[in-house]
Design a protein around this motif. Structure first.
Motif, PDB file in Angstrom:
ATOM      1  N   PHE A  50     -15.613  -4.737   8.620  1.00 55.53           N
ATOM      2  CA  PHE A  50     -15.525  -4.126   7.300  1.00 55.53           C
ATOM      3  C   PHE A  50     -14.086  -3.920   6.837  1.00 55.53           C
ATOM      4  O   PHE A  50     -13.794  -2.963   6.116  1.00 55.53           O
ATOM      5  N   THR A  51     -13.180  -4.800   7.229  1.00 59.10           N
ATOM      6  CA  THR A  51     -11.783  -4.674   6.811  1.00 59.10           C
ATOM      7  C   THR A  51     -11.647  -4.645   5.303  1.00 59.10           C
ATOM      8  O   THR A  51     -10.791  -3.943   4.755  1.00 59.10           O
ATOM      9  N   ASP A  56     -10.723  -2.782  -1.062  1.00 56.07           N
ATOM     10  CA  ASP A  56     -11.509  -2.383  -2.240  1.00 56.07           C
ATOM     11  C   ASP A  56     -11.136  -0.970  -2.691  1.00 56.07           C
ATOM     12  O   ASP A  56     -10.922  -0.720  -3.880  1.00 56.07           O
ATOM     13  N   VAL A  57     -11.074  -0.049  -1.727  1.00 55.60           N
ATOM     14  CA  VAL A  57     -10.788   1.345  -2.070  1.00 55.60           C
ATOM     15  C   VAL A  57      -9.365   1.494  -2.592  1.00 55.60           C
ATOM     16  O   VAL A  57      -9.118   2.252  -3.544  1.00 55.60           O
ATOM     17  N   LYS A  58      -8.421   0.774  -2.007  1.00 60.02           N
ATOM     18  CA  LYS A  58      -7.030   0.915  -2.443  1.00 60.02           C
ATOM     19  C   LYS A  58      -6.852   0.478  -3.897  1.00 60.02           C
ATOM     20  O   LYS A  58      -6.030   1.047  -4.628  1.00 60.02           O
ATOM     21  N   LYS A  59      -7.610  -0.491  -4.339  1.00 57.41           N
ATOM     22  CA  LYS A  59      -7.544  -0.891  -5.748  1.00 57.41           C
ATOM     23  C   LYS A  59      -8.059   0.224  -6.655  1.00 57.41           C
ATOM     24  O   LYS A  59      -7.505   0.475  -7.728  1.00 57.41           O
ATOM     25  N   ASP A  60      -9.107   0.898  -6.216  1.00 54.26           N
ATOM     26  CA  ASP A  60      -9.618   2.032  -6.991  1.00 54.26           C
ATOM     27  C   ASP A  60      -8.612   3.184  -6.996  1.00 54.26           C
ATOM     28  O   ASP A  60      -8.418   3.847  -8.020  1.00 54.26           O
ATOM     29  N   LEU A  61      -7.963   3.423  -5.863  1.00 58.18           N
ATOM     30  CA  LEU A  61      -6.962   4.485  -5.790  1.00 58.18           C
ATOM     31  C   LEU A  61      -5.753   4.172  -6.672  1.00 58.18           C
ATOM     32  O   LEU A  61      -5.111   5.091  -7.194  1.00 58.18           O
ATOM     33  N   LEU A  62      -5.447   2.901  -6.819  1.00 56.21           N
ATOM     34  CA  LEU A  62      -4.360   2.507  -7.713  1.00 56.21           C
ATOM     35  C   LEU A  62      -4.661   2.943  -9.151  1.00 56.21           C
ATOM     36  O   LEU A  62      -3.788   3.477  -9.850  1.00 56.21           O
ATOM     37  N   ASN A 160      -8.670 -10.566  -0.084  1.00 55.93           N
ATOM     38  CA  ASN A 160      -9.173  -9.258  -0.497  1.00 55.93           C
ATOM     39  C   ASN A 160      -8.324  -8.527  -1.528  1.00 55.93           C
ATOM     40  O   ASN A 160      -8.772  -7.514  -2.066  1.00 55.93           O
ATOM     41  N   SER A 161      -7.101  -8.960  -1.767  1.00 60.10           N
ATOM     42  CA  SER A 161      -6.264  -8.255  -2.730  1.00 60.10           C
ATOM     43  C   SER A 161      -5.730  -9.235  -3.768  1.00 60.10           C
ATOM     44  O   SER A 161      -6.219 -10.352  -3.883  1.00 60.10           O
ATOM     45  N   PHE A 162      -4.752  -8.772  -4.551  1.00 60.76           N
ATOM     46  CA  PHE A 162      -4.160  -9.553  -5.637  1.00 60.76           C
ATOM     47  C   PHE A 162      -5.135  -9.707  -6.802  1.00 60.76           C
ATOM     48  O   PHE A 162      -6.308  -9.353  -6.718  1.00 60.76           O
ATOM     49  N   ASP A 163      -4.611 -10.242  -7.883  1.00 59.05           N
ATOM     50  CA  ASP A 163      -5.441 -10.657  -9.010  1.00 59.05           C
ATOM     51  C   ASP A 163      -4.903 -11.998  -9.497  1.00 59.05           C
ATOM     52  O   ASP A 163      -3.862 -12.474  -9.030  1.00 59.05           O
ATOM     53  N   LEU A 164      -5.629 -12.603 -10.433  1.00 60.26           N
ATOM     54  CA  LEU A 164      -5.265 -13.955 -10.871  1.00 60.26           C
ATOM     55  C   LEU A 164      -3.874 -13.967 -11.497  1.00 60.26           C
ATOM     56  O   LEU A 164      -3.106 -14.914 -11.290  1.00 60.26           O
ATOM     57  N   GLN A 227      -7.112  10.190  -0.267  1.00 59.95           N
ATOM     58  CA  GLN A 227      -6.130   9.397  -1.019  1.00 59.95           C
ATOM     59  C   GLN A 227      -5.521   8.262  -0.189  1.00 59.95           C
ATOM     60  O   GLN A 227      -4.322   8.030  -0.185  1.00 59.95           O
ATOM     61  N   GLY A 228      -6.397   7.562   0.523  1.00 63.10           N
ATOM     62  CA  GLY A 228      -5.980   6.365   1.240  1.00 63.10           C
ATOM     63  C   GLY A 228      -5.749   6.541   2.719  1.00 63.10           C
ATOM     64  O   GLY A 228      -5.639   5.557   3.451  1.00 63.10           O
ATOM     65  N   ASN A 229      -5.655   7.782   3.185  1.00 62.71           N
ATOM     66  CA  ASN A 229      -5.556   8.006   4.630  1.00 62.71           C
ATOM     67  C   ASN A 229      -6.939   7.820   5.250  1.00 62.71           C
ATOM     68  O   ASN A 229      -7.936   8.261   4.687  1.00 62.71           O
ATOM     69  N   ALA A 230      -6.983   7.186   6.406  1.00 61.52           N
ATOM     70  CA  ALA A 230      -8.266   6.770   6.974  1.00 61.52           C
ATOM     71  C   ALA A 230      -8.576   7.477   8.285  1.00 61.52           C
ATOM     72  O   ALA A 230      -7.704   8.063   8.933  1.00 61.52           O
ATOM     73  N   ILE A 231      -9.847   7.400   8.658  1.00 56.83           N
ATOM     74  CA  ILE A 231     -10.277   7.860   9.981  1.00 56.83           C
ATOM     75  C   ILE A 231      -9.842   6.825  11.014  1.00 56.83           C
ATOM     76  O   ILE A 231     -10.099   5.628  10.850  1.00 56.83           O
ATOM     77  N   SER A 232      -9.204   7.278  12.071  1.00 53.05           N
ATOM     78  CA  SER A 232      -8.810   6.351  13.120  1.00 53.05           C
ATOM     79  C   SER A 232     -10.033   5.901  13.905  1.00 53.05           C
ATOM     80  O   SER A 232     -10.819   6.741  14.363  1.00 53.05           O
TER      81      SER A 232
END
Length: 364
Positions: A50-51, A56-62, A160-164, A227-232
């Motif tokens: 599930f990398t 996906d979430v970081k784009k929403d946080l942006l 998984n990232s970037f845009d056109l 806010q982008g920090n994750a569970i280890s």
């Protein structure tokens, strides 16, 4: 027969033979079926890990960050905005500890698994366009991010990232192969989410995926909440067995340092980043997180860190931006690792103190 009559007869013959439309209808059917592979439910059955959720979430946080701190924000927070950009080595800060120890900070962590300078530039450009100016920017740099022979850039960042717009803007830097890869993943669902039936069967028959789904949802919830920090994934675990760290080092070399060669593309993106933050007067430091001694020794024996430093340090000096190695810093001390390449969660507390000590005095 006149030319106009001949063309009319050809059109009539085409319309009276419906089988001539079959290839077009078949293409449209396949194209529409292909779009099913972009659906989240379908994707979850095809993916073995599930990398992608981090991206996906970081784009929403942006988007959230721009709404909160951008030029159109109605009520900006009085806190100091700190942006983290790194790989999984900067991903596992505990947000509550940040709030407890440094309540005057508002930290957004855009780190994700196996990132590169190209990934950093994408997020920084979108922040700047939205009118966001961080009070402090912390970026990770490590030789693995500059490996031309690693496939992780394609599988992680391009997939998984970037845009056109970003890809086309930097098409010359990315190169034809990377641009084609991105376009293929963008247009065709079977390219982005390859339909391996074995993954589907395992998903349907193996009950361990029920637990995986729970962990996935917990990870997503935490990423949004913190806010982008994750569970280890390792929790509070740290490896006590030196032999296991040695074995893990060999696997890490094979994964992100294989056939190491410097990537001119990533060095170009890196310099674009430093130029951008220098022009925008954004206080910035670049850090290289500590890795375990077996991995560092193995990298040194392969002559990877030294040439990388010789190449990257002059770039940093030319823009007046420090590159700080945690392994050599007097302001940081921790020697616990979850695996060969990742510090244990307990080390994030002294790391947080390290960042505070290097917070720019001009915005204290």
């Amino acid at each position: 027969m006149s030319q106009s009559n001949q063309k009319s007869e050809e059109i009539q013959n085409f319309l009276t033979r419906p089988y001539l439309f079959y290839p077009i209808l078949l293409f449209l059917f396949v194209f529409l079926v292909d779009k099913l592979f972009f659906l989240e439910k379908v994707r979850d059955y095809l993916k073995t890990e599930f990398t992608y959720i981090y991206y996906d979430v970081k784009k929403d946080l942006l988007k959230e960050l721009i709404q909160k701190y951008g030029s159109q924000a109605t009520h900006k927070s009085p806190k100091k905005l700190v942006i983290l950009l790194g790989s999984s080595r900067l991903l596992y800060f505990k947000n509550q500890e940040i709030l407890d120890f440094y309540p005057d900070w508002d930290v957004y962590n855009f780190s994700s698994a196996v990132t590169t300078p190209a990934y950093y530039l994408f997020f920084l450009e979108r922040m700047m366009e939205g009118g966001v100016k961080p009070d402090f920017l912390v970026m990770e740099a490590d030789p693995f991010q500059f490996n031309a022979n690693s496939t992780t850039f394609k599988k992680s960042n391009l997939a998984n990232s970037f845009d056109l717009r970003f890809v086309l803007s930097y098409a010359w830097t990315l190169g034809r192969e990377n641009v084609n890869y991105y376009l293929g993943n963008t247009i065709f669902g079977v390219s982005k989410n390859k339909p391996y039936l074995s993954n589907v069967v395992n998903r349907l028959t193996n009950k361990k995926f029920e637990m995986a789904e729970l962990v996935k949802q917990m990870t997503i919830d935490t990423l949004y909440k913190d806010q982008g920090n994750a569970i280890s994934p390792a929790g509070a675990f740290f490896e006590r067995d030196f032999g296991r760290l040695e074995d893990s080092s060999i696997r890490t070399i094979g994964w992100i340092y294989p056939k190491y060669a410097p990537s001119e593309m990533q060095f170009e993106f890196y310099e674009k980043i430093l130029k951008l933050v220098k022009e925008r007067h954004i206080p910035t430091i670049v850090v290289r997180p500590e890795v375990s001694l077996p991995l560092e020794n193995l990298l040194a024996s392969m002559k990877i860190p030294a040439p990388w430093k010789e190449r990257i340090l002059p770039i940093n000096r030319s823009y007046g931006i420090p590159l700080l190695e945690l392994a050599e810093s007097k302001d940081y001390e921790c020697n616990s690792f979850a695996d060969s390449g990742h510090m244990a969660v307990d080390c994030y507390r002294p790391f947080l103190r390290f960042l505070r000590l290097h917070f720019p005095h001009s915005v204290q």
